[in-house]
Motif scaffolding. Sequence first.
Motif, PDB file in Angstrom:
ATOM      1  N   GLU A 342      -5.156   1.206  -3.111  1.00  0.00           N
ATOM      2  CA  GLU A 342      -4.641  -0.057  -2.581  1.00  0.00           C
ATOM      3  C   GLU A 342      -3.407   0.157  -1.714  1.00  0.00           C
ATOM      4  O   GLU A 342      -3.120  -0.643  -0.835  1.00  0.00           O
ATOM      5  CB  GLU A 342      -4.300  -1.016  -3.728  1.00  0.00           C
ATOM      6  N   ARG A 343      -2.651   1.202  -1.978  1.00  0.00           N
ATOM      7  CA  ARG A 343      -1.424   1.440  -1.210  1.00  0.00           C
ATOM      8  C   ARG A 343      -1.777   2.052   0.142  1.00  0.00           C
ATOM      9  O   ARG A 343      -2.593   2.975   0.224  1.00  0.00           O
ATOM     10  CB  ARG A 343      -0.499   2.382  -1.969  1.00  0.00           C
ATOM     11  N   PRO A 344      -1.164   1.550   1.231  1.00  0.00           N
ATOM     12  CA  PRO A 344      -1.445   2.115   2.556  1.00  0.00           C
ATOM     13  C   PRO A 344      -0.833   3.498   2.697  1.00  0.00           C
ATOM     14  O   PRO A 344       0.145   3.833   2.014  1.00  0.00           O
ATOM     15  CB  PRO A 344      -0.784   1.115   3.508  1.00  0.00           C
ATOM     16  N   PRO A 345      -1.401   4.336   3.542  1.00  0.00           N
ATOM     17  CA  PRO A 345      -0.807   5.656   3.776  1.00  0.00           C
ATOM     18  C   PRO A 345       0.627   5.547   4.278  1.00  0.00           C
ATOM     19  O   PRO A 345       1.021   4.569   4.938  1.00  0.00           O
ATOM     20  CB  PRO A 345      -1.730   6.277   4.826  1.00  0.00           C
ATOM     21  N   VAL A 346       1.407   6.577   3.961  1.00  0.00           N
ATOM     22  CA  VAL A 346       2.830   6.554   4.320  1.00  0.00           C
ATOM     23  C   VAL A 346       3.010   6.541   5.835  1.00  0.00           C
ATOM     24  O   VAL A 346       3.885   5.843   6.363  1.00  0.00           O
ATOM     25  CB  VAL A 346       3.557   7.762   3.688  1.00  0.00           C
ATOM     26  N   HIS A 347       2.193   7.304   6.555  1.00  0.00           N
ATOM     27  CA  HIS A 347       2.370   7.394   8.004  1.00  0.00           C
ATOM     28  C   HIS A 347       2.056   6.050   8.677  1.00  0.00           C
ATOM     29  O   HIS A 347       2.618   5.732   9.726  1.00  0.00           O
ATOM     30  CB  HIS A 347       1.499   8.513   8.582  1.00  0.00           C
ATOM     31  N   GLU A 348       1.159   5.244   8.081  1.00  0.00           N
ATOM     32  CA  GLU A 348       0.887   3.926   8.664  1.00  0.00           C
ATOM     33  C   GLU A 348       2.103   3.025   8.546  1.00  0.00           C
ATOM     34  O   GLU A 348       2.496   2.345   9.504  1.00  0.00           O
ATOM     35  CB  GLU A 348      -0.313   3.280   7.961  1.00  0.00           C
ATOM     36  N   GLU A 349       2.722   2.990   7.361  1.00  0.00           N
ATOM     37  CA  GLU A 349       3.900   2.154   7.166  1.00  0.00           C
ATOM     38  C   GLU A 349       5.033   2.595   8.084  1.00  0.00           C
ATOM     39  O   GLU A 349       5.726   1.763   8.686  1.00  0.00           O
ATOM     40  CB  GLU A 349       4.346   2.202   5.706  1.00  0.00           C
ATOM     41  N   ALA A 350       5.222   3.897   8.232  1.00  0.00           N
ATOM     42  CA  ALA A 350       6.309   4.380   9.092  1.00  0.00           C
ATOM     43  C   ALA A 350       6.066   3.986  10.557  1.00  0.00           C
ATOM     44  O   ALA A 350       6.991   3.559  11.258  1.00  0.00           O
ATOM     45  CB  ALA A 350       6.437   5.897   8.959  1.00  0.00           C
ATOM     46  N   ALA A 351       4.825   4.117  11.024  1.00  0.00           N
ATOM     47  CA  ALA A 351       4.529   3.753  12.412  1.00  0.00           C
ATOM     48  C   ALA A 351       4.697   2.258  12.644  1.00  0.00           C
ATOM     49  O   ALA A 351       5.199   1.820  13.688  1.00  0.00           O
ATOM     50  CB  ALA A 351       3.100   4.185  12.762  1.00  0.00           C
ATOM     51  N   LEU A 352       4.282   1.424  11.649  1.00  0.00           N
ATOM     52  CA  LEU A 352       4.440  -0.024  11.804  1.00  0.00           C
ATOM     53  C   LEU A 352       5.907  -0.417  11.856  1.00  0.00           C
ATOM     54  O   LEU A 352       6.306  -1.289  12.648  1.00  0.00           O
ATOM     55  CB  LEU A 352       3.733  -0.747  10.656  1.00  0.00           C
ATOM     56  N   ARG A 353       6.742   0.204  11.046  1.00  0.00           N
ATOM     57  CA  ARG A 353       8.162  -0.149  11.053  1.00  0.00           C
ATOM     58  C   ARG A 353       8.860   0.335  12.327  1.00  0.00           C
ATOM     59  O   ARG A 353       9.768  -0.321  12.839  1.00  0.00           O
ATOM     60  CB  ARG A 353       8.859   0.439   9.814  1.00  0.00           C
ATOM     61  N   GLU A 354       8.440   1.487  12.832  1.00  0.00           N
ATOM     62  CA  GLU A 354       9.118   2.052  14.003  1.00  0.00           C
ATOM     63  C   GLU A 354       8.574   1.502  15.314  1.00  0.00           C
ATOM     64  O   GLU A 354       9.349   1.129  16.208  1.00  0.00           O
ATOM     65  CB  GLU A 354       8.972   3.568  13.983  1.00  0.00           C
ATOM     66  N   LEU A 355       7.244   1.437  15.453  1.00  0.00           N
ATOM     67  CA  LEU A 355       6.626   1.039  16.718  1.00  0.00           C
ATOM     68  C   LEU A 355       6.015  -0.345  16.686  1.00  0.00           C
ATOM     69  O   LEU A 355       5.700  -0.909  17.735  1.00  0.00           O
ATOM     70  CB  LEU A 355       5.531   2.056  17.117  1.00  0.00           C
ATOM     71  N   GLY A 356       5.786  -0.896  15.497  1.00  0.00           N
ATOM     72  CA  GLY A 356       5.162  -2.208  15.405  1.00  0.00           C
ATOM     73  C   GLY A 356       3.647  -2.162  15.490  1.00  0.00           C
ATOM     74  O   GLY A 356       3.011  -3.216  15.435  1.00  0.00           O
ATOM     75  N   ARG A 357       3.056  -0.977  15.580  1.00  0.00           N
ATOM     76  CA  ARG A 357       1.601  -0.861  15.668  1.00  0.00           C
ATOM     77  C   ARG A 357       1.173   0.524  15.172  1.00  0.00           C
ATOM     78  O   ARG A 357       1.983   1.466  15.126  1.00  0.00           O
ATOM     79  CB  ARG A 357       1.115  -1.068  17.090  1.00  0.00           C
ATOM     80  N   TRP A 358      -0.105   0.617  14.795  1.00  0.00           N
ATOM     81  CA  TRP A 358      -0.691   1.895  14.386  1.00  0.00           C
ATOM     82  C   TRP A 358      -2.170   1.861  14.717  1.00  0.00           C
ATOM     83  O   TRP A 358      -2.859   0.843  14.462  1.00  0.00           O
ATOM     84  CB  TRP A 358      -0.495   2.150  12.896  1.00  0.00           C
ATOM     85  N   VAL A 359      -2.689   2.956  15.281  1.00  0.00           N
ATOM     86  CA  VAL A 359      -4.100   3.077  15.622  1.00  0.00           C
ATOM     87  C   VAL A 359      -4.583   4.411  15.088  1.00  0.00           C
ATOM     88  O   VAL A 359      -3.947   5.449  15.317  1.00  0.00           O
ATOM     89  CB  VAL A 359      -4.333   2.990  17.144  1.00  0.00           C
TER      90      VAL A 359
END
Length: 873
Positions: A342-359
């Motif tokens: 259920e927990r999102p990967p760490v790199h996804e959360e970091a990219a969302l906080r820094e760039l506002g998006r993740w692909v």
Amino acid sequence: MRCYHAPDGQPRYMAVVEDRSAEEERDLAQMQIGALMDTAGVGLATFQESSGWVRQRIRPPAELPAGAPSKPVSAALQSISRDIVAPESMPEYERLQHALRHAQRAEVRYAIRHPELGRRWLQTRVEPATLASGKRTTSVVTLDVTEQYLAQLRTEQLLHELSTLLEISTAGIAYVRAGVLVRCNRRFEAMLGLRGIRVAGAALHELFARQPEARRVIGDALQALTAGKRYETEFELPADPAHPNRPPKWYALSVRRSGPPGETVEATALLSDITRLKAQQAELADLARDRALMFNLSEVGIAFVRKGRLQQANPALAQLVGRPVDSLAGAPLNTLFGDGDERPPVHEEAALRELGRWVGERQLRRADGRLIWVQLSLRLVRDGDPSGGIIAAIVNVDDRHRAEQVVALQAERTRAILDSVLVGIVIVGPRGIEWMNRSARRMFGGDLGDFLNQPIGTVATPEPDHPFRQTHYIDELVEGEAETFECQVKARDGRQFWVVGNVVATGREATGRQLTYALLDIERRRTAEQRMSQAQASLQRVIEAAPLAITLRDARTLKVLQVNQVAARSVGRTPADLIGLAPEEIFPPEVARQRRADMVEALGSRDVTQREYRVVRRHALDGEAPSIWDARYLPVATVAGQPPNQLLLVATDVSEQRAAQQAKFDAAITQREMLVKEVHHRIKNNLQGVAGLLQQIAQRKPEVAPAIAEVVGQVQAIAQVYGLQIGVTGPLRVKALVESITNSVQRTFGCQMQLSVRGPQPEAWALPEAESIPVALTINELLTNAVKHSAGLARVDCTLEVAEEAVTVTIANLGRLPEGFQLSRFPGGVSGLGLVRALLPRRSATFALEQHGDHVRAVVTLVPPGVTRLMPL
């Protein structure tokens, strides 16, 4: 009172009583006037005819109020001279002086710059009067009105600013008292259509009598104001009937009461145009509907996620997962994927906080348990705030992923094939060498691990411009475009050799742009080239010593690259003078054009091109000495398989051989011409003998005389052709042929004929030998027909007309063609018009027969190659 002693010694007292009431009142008035002038800053001066100006008394400090200056303000204001008056107030000051001089009543306001008080505004009043004694007096009162004037200016400025704000405001503003419109700005009038109407003081019900909606709103507003409430509403005014194309207007009305309840209703109304806002609201509603349609109809899975759980999902996502849409609401987003965490990967959360998006790409687990590859795109609704929600877009890329696996497998197979080729293949990425085939590893003297992630320049020789050190290739080289080079390579084992190759830019999504080098070992070819250079040097020495004229030219510019002594002497120059010269710089213009044309033609041919040139050189003793050179052009390509880049010319002086050949040829031509003339002479005599025999037969047998006469004319025409060819050789001149045939027909029939020749240089046109007899027979037949069918003894006209590209023979006689005559109905035959059509050459001659007034015209037109234009005799 006073005491004195009488003569008898008794004290006596004398008392004098005086009424001082008037003086007391005067002093009291003066004290009050002084206090008033000191308080208000008023200066008072009186002018009497007897004593002049009576100045105000300066009060001693003891009489002044506490803190007041010893010199009163009025005295300071009395000392007003011209030099302290402000320039803009000078006209008013002059009017004051005029009133003082002429004792006239006046009231003037002007500005001064007082040395102690600064800039002040004064108001002076001049009041002339006459005393009881008959004396004239003038009172001048000066009042300091600076504060009042500045206050008035501020008030006027404030009123102007407020009026300007009201007029430029985009909102309509109005002041209402007891249902009467007291004041409003122009915007209010324009919004409610009140322009051109007197609105101040008009009742609201009267102003809006024709607008039911506005009248209703006004009634509701007055009721709310009477109850002490604030009234706000929105209403729509229909379009103006005078302008039906204009859309209706929407307005927002806010009315607030100014005074307390119970008194006269006074209110301020604020009217705003919200038409655009209403339109935007309608557009937002449409956008919301469109967004809902896009969300539900999109083929891409879209979901709104908050705190890691799905809040809303579209049907495309439900179809992709294989579950109903309702079952996805509240489900954790990451449980949809293969790992089930259920927990999102760490790199996804970091990219969302820094760039506002993740692909990225992840494996999605369908309801049936099957895993498919999808592309997951996450984007924050509010930048930097994950708690505001996330928009997730999921695209099925399983087919593409499978295709990539197939491509990767194919790439491995391709690399296996490349390992078997003899050309060295090196793939270089941003970080250095990524892969090398077996041939490249053998060239560089090491394994792939020795060169992995190292620049390809590690095997380059020290030259700074070495192709392996050109780092701009990876950024500037167009994808798919090749750059060819030739350089030296220094292997790890110390070998140094030459290679030729090219570099191609390619691209991959995973690794970015790449450069693919294809290298071929040409060390043996370089050795062969050196040997070839030595052979060329030996060949050059042979060329210099050869008795032939040899010239080597550049194929593109036709400039001389090499030339030997024989070729240079043929044009009267030295070899050094001819190097780098084009044909136009060596030969005269006409010769240069011919030589260039021959060279261009030779370059376009694969075989040897042969030409003969006549060269004339001047000698001091012999004068002009012509010589003939047999020249042969050969295109030369320095690289096999490539277009020729050089042109070789080899010429031999064949003047003596050509002279001997020409002598033999001239002798043969002379003998042939003599034989031809003799043959033509005998043919003519024989034809004339045949004609004589035919005439004798016609005399013995009159019944065949007409037919024999026609044959005699044809035989005579052929005899005339051979007779003309006795004295000349080559083509037969047209003019001489027409003149001869015309004279022959005129002698035969004894009729009158007129021959006319028109056009420039008619003697220049000639007939080939093969065409001369058919044309002669045609003209003879047409002239004979014209004589036979002429009315009476009318004259026959024959016209020879020459033009730039054709020769026309026209024969006209007095007569008329039959009704419905068509030349095409006469088939080819042995007599008449059929004979004419059969004799004329079809490729170069046309024949026409037409009625022209009272005459019949036969027109024969000859064009090349049936007729040629030669030099005139």
